[in-house]
Design a protein around this motif. Structure first.
Motif, PDB file in Angstrom:
ATOM      1  N   ARG A  12      45.691  57.540  13.427  1.00  0.00           N
ATOM      2  CA  ARG A  12      45.862  55.897  13.217  1.00  0.00           C
ATOM      3  C   ARG A  12      45.316  55.111  14.277  1.00  0.00           C
ATOM      4  O   ARG A  12      45.466  54.112  14.348  1.00  0.00           O
ATOM      5  CB  ARG A  12      47.274  55.703  12.844  1.00  0.00           C
ATOM      6  N   VAL A  13      44.471  55.690  15.120  1.00  0.00           N
ATOM      7  CA  VAL A  13      43.935  55.089  16.278  1.00  0.00           C
ATOM      8  C   VAL A  13      42.544  54.808  16.066  1.00  0.00           C
ATOM      9  O   VAL A  13      41.670  55.924  16.360  1.00  0.00           O
ATOM     10  CB  VAL A  13      44.297  55.944  17.781  1.00  0.00           C
ATOM     11  N   PRO A  14      42.088  53.680  15.511  1.00  0.00           N
ATOM     12  CA  PRO A  14      40.644  53.402  15.447  1.00  0.00           C
ATOM     13  C   PRO A  14      39.712  53.872  16.419  1.00  0.00           C
ATOM     14  O   PRO A  14      40.209  53.382  17.624  1.00  0.00           O
ATOM     15  CB  PRO A  14      40.587  52.047  14.647  1.00  0.00           C
ATOM     16  N   ALA A  15      38.540  54.533  16.301  1.00  0.00           N
ATOM     17  CA  ALA A  15      37.645  54.497  17.288  1.00  0.00           C
ATOM     18  C   ALA A  15      36.385  54.796  16.393  1.00  0.00           C
ATOM     19  O   ALA A  15      36.361  55.263  15.306  1.00  0.00           O
ATOM     20  CB  ALA A  15      38.112  55.703  18.260  1.00  0.00           C
ATOM     21  N   SER A  38      45.832  66.497   4.550  1.00  0.00           N
ATOM     22  CA  SER A  38      46.564  65.897   3.896  1.00  0.00           C
ATOM     23  C   SER A  38      46.328  64.441   3.563  1.00  0.00           C
ATOM     24  O   SER A  38      46.546  63.793   2.806  1.00  0.00           O
ATOM     25  CB  SER A  38      48.069  65.565   4.606  1.00  0.00           C
ATOM     26  N   ALA A  39      45.661  63.978   4.641  1.00  0.00           N
ATOM     27  CA  ALA A  39      45.176  62.271   4.458  1.00  0.00           C
ATOM     28  C   ALA A  39      43.878  62.261   3.672  1.00  0.00           C
ATOM     29  O   ALA A  39      43.911  61.071   3.051  1.00  0.00           O
ATOM     30  CB  ALA A  39      44.843  61.919   6.096  1.00  0.00           C
ATOM     31  N   VAL A  40      43.079  62.968   3.623  1.00  0.00           N
ATOM     32  CA  VAL A  40      41.733  62.821   3.078  1.00  0.00           C
ATOM     33  C   VAL A  40      41.413  63.646   1.808  1.00  0.00           C
ATOM     34  O   VAL A  40      40.368  63.726   1.237  1.00  0.00           O
ATOM     35  CB  VAL A  40      40.435  62.824   4.072  1.00  0.00           C
ATOM     36  N   ALA A  70      34.436  61.568   7.966  1.00  0.00           N
ATOM     37  CA  ALA A  70      35.732  61.162   8.305  1.00  0.00           C
ATOM     38  C   ALA A  70      36.697  60.825   7.172  1.00  0.00           C
ATOM     39  O   ALA A  70      37.688  60.314   7.277  1.00  0.00           O
ATOM     40  CB  ALA A  70      36.030  60.065   9.290  1.00  0.00           C
ATOM     41  N   GLY A  71      36.094  60.683   5.874  1.00  0.00           N
ATOM     42  CA  GLY A  71      36.768  60.183   4.740  1.00  0.00           C
ATOM     43  C   GLY A  71      37.276  58.860   5.102  1.00  0.00           C
ATOM     44  O   GLY A  71      36.539  57.802   5.489  1.00  0.00           O
ATOM     45  N   ASP A  72      38.556  58.847   4.468  1.00  0.00           N
ATOM     46  CA  ASP A  72      39.001  57.227   4.555  1.00  0.00           C
ATOM     47  C   ASP A  72      39.680  56.987   6.082  1.00  0.00           C
ATOM     48  O   ASP A  72      40.331  55.903   6.082  1.00  0.00           O
ATOM     49  CB  ASP A  72      40.030  56.985   3.543  1.00  0.00           C
ATOM     50  N   LEU A  73      39.686  57.696   6.909  1.00  0.00           N
ATOM     51  CA  LEU A  73      40.009  57.665   8.299  1.00  0.00           C
ATOM     52  C   LEU A  73      39.632  56.717   8.991  1.00  0.00           C
ATOM     53  O   LEU A  73      38.088  56.426   8.919  1.00  0.00           O
ATOM     54  CB  LEU A  73      40.390  59.117   8.998  1.00  0.00           C
ATOM     55  N   PRO A  74      40.015  55.872  10.159  1.00  0.00           N
ATOM     56  CA  PRO A  74      39.396  54.900  10.831  1.00  0.00           C
ATOM     57  C   PRO A  74      38.495  55.289  11.947  1.00  0.00           C
ATOM     58  O   PRO A  74      38.475  54.834  12.822  1.00  0.00           O
ATOM     59  CB  PRO A  74      40.584  54.063  11.283  1.00  0.00           C
ATOM     60  N   PHE A  75      37.434  56.339  11.381  1.00  0.00           N
ATOM     61  CA  PHE A  75      36.499  56.661  12.204  1.00  0.00           C
ATOM     62  C   PHE A  75      35.308  57.034  11.409  1.00  0.00           C
ATOM     63  O   PHE A  75      35.100  56.867  10.325  1.00  0.00           O
ATOM     64  CB  PHE A  75      36.921  58.216  12.946  1.00  0.00           C
ATOM     65  N   SER A 115      38.795  58.674  19.920  1.00  0.00           N
ATOM     66  CA  SER A 115      40.170  59.148  20.154  1.00  0.00           C
ATOM     67  C   SER A 115      40.517  60.737  20.124  1.00  0.00           C
ATOM     68  O   SER A 115      39.141  61.335  19.306  1.00  0.00           O
ATOM     69  CB  SER A 115      41.112  58.506  18.935  1.00  0.00           C
ATOM     70  N   MET A 116      41.260  61.384  20.426  1.00  0.00           N
ATOM     71  CA  MET A 116      41.537  62.648  20.469  1.00  0.00           C
ATOM     72  C   MET A 116      42.930  62.790  20.904  1.00  0.00           C
ATOM     73  O   MET A 116      43.537  62.422  21.646  1.00  0.00           O
ATOM     74  CB  MET A 116      40.476  63.552  21.527  1.00  0.00           C
ATOM     75  N   PRO A 117      43.268  64.112  20.174  1.00  0.00           N
ATOM     76  CA  PRO A 117      44.786  64.759  20.715  1.00  0.00           C
ATOM     77  C   PRO A 117      44.491  65.666  21.881  1.00  0.00           C
ATOM     78  O   PRO A 117      43.050  65.789  22.435  1.00  0.00           O
ATOM     79  CB  PRO A 117      45.154  65.693  19.494  1.00  0.00           C
TER      80      PRO A 117
END
Length: 173
Positions: A12-15, A38-40, A70-75, A115-117
Motif C-alpha cells: 500500500r506504499v505507492p512507488a 492474494s491482491a492480484v 504489478a497488476g493493480d498494485l500501486p507500482f 518501496s520494499m520490505p
C-alpha cells in the motif's frame, strides 16, 4: 539515496517500483509474495513461471532479480529479489548484493521511488538489524543518488531496530 523507514503494508506504499521478497522457484507462496498473489490473483505467478520455462530452468540462483508487471498494485512493476538460497539460508553479503542488483534494475527502468520490505528476515534467517547492516552502505552509493527508497516494516519496534542498525553501520563505514 534517501532511505525512509515506514510502518505498514508494503503493498500500500505507492512507488515507481516494488522490490519484493522472492524464493528461488519464484513461487508467490507466503509473506509479501502471498500477499501479492492474494491482491492480484494468478497473473503475476503465471508470468514468473513463464520466465522460468522460457529460460529452461526450475529455479533462479540466489541473488537473482526478476521483473514482472504489478497488476493493480500501486507500482509500475515488481522486482522479485531472491535473497535466499534453496535452503532459505542467506547472509548480509547476499542481501546487499541482491538489493544492489534490484536498485540498478529499478534505475534502468526509470524509477525515482522504490518501496520494499526487509529481505531474508521472514522465512530467511536474518534479523531486522542484519538487513539494516546489509543496506546501509548503499545509502552513500553515488549511482543511487536521486533515488528514494522506502523500507516498510510491520512494527514500530522493527522500524526503530532498522534505523539503529543503518545508523550504526554508516558510522562504522
Amino acid at each position: 539515496m534517501q532511505i525512509n523507514l515506514q510502518v505498514g503494508d508494503v503493498l500500500r506504499v505507492p512507488a515507481d517500483g516494488l522490490i519484493s521478497t522472492a524464493n528461488p522457484w519464484l513461487n508467490l507462496s507466503g509473506g509479501v509474495n502471498g500477499a501479492i498473489l492474494s491482491a492480484v490473483g494468478p497473473t503475476i505467478q503465471q508470468e514468473l513461471h513463464s520466465y522460468l520455462k522460457r529460460h529452461g530452468i526450475s529455479a533462479v540462483p540466489a541473488g537473482s532479480v526478476v521483473q514482472s508487471n504489478a497488476g493493480d498494485l500501486p507500482f509500475d512493476y515488481i522486482l522479485h529479489a531472491v535473497a535466499i538460497d534453496p535452503f532459505y539460508d542467506s547472509s548480509i553479503k547476499l542481501v546487499r548484493q541482491t538489493v544492489f542488483a534490484a536498485l540498478e534494475m529499478a534505475i534502468k527502468a526509470g524509477a525515482k521511488t522504490i518501496s520494499m520490505p526487509t529481505l531474508a528476515t521472514g522465512y530467511g534467517p536474518l534479523s531486522i538489524a542484519d538487513f539494516g547492516t546489509a543496506v546501509a552502505p548503499l545509502v552513500g552509493e553515488p549511482r543511487f543518488d536521486g533515488l528514494s527508497l522506502t523500507i516498510v516494516v510491520r512494527t514500530a519496534e522493527h522500524q526503530s531496530e532498522l534505523a539503529d542498525a543503518i545508523s550504526a553501520a554508516r558510522v562504522q563505514a
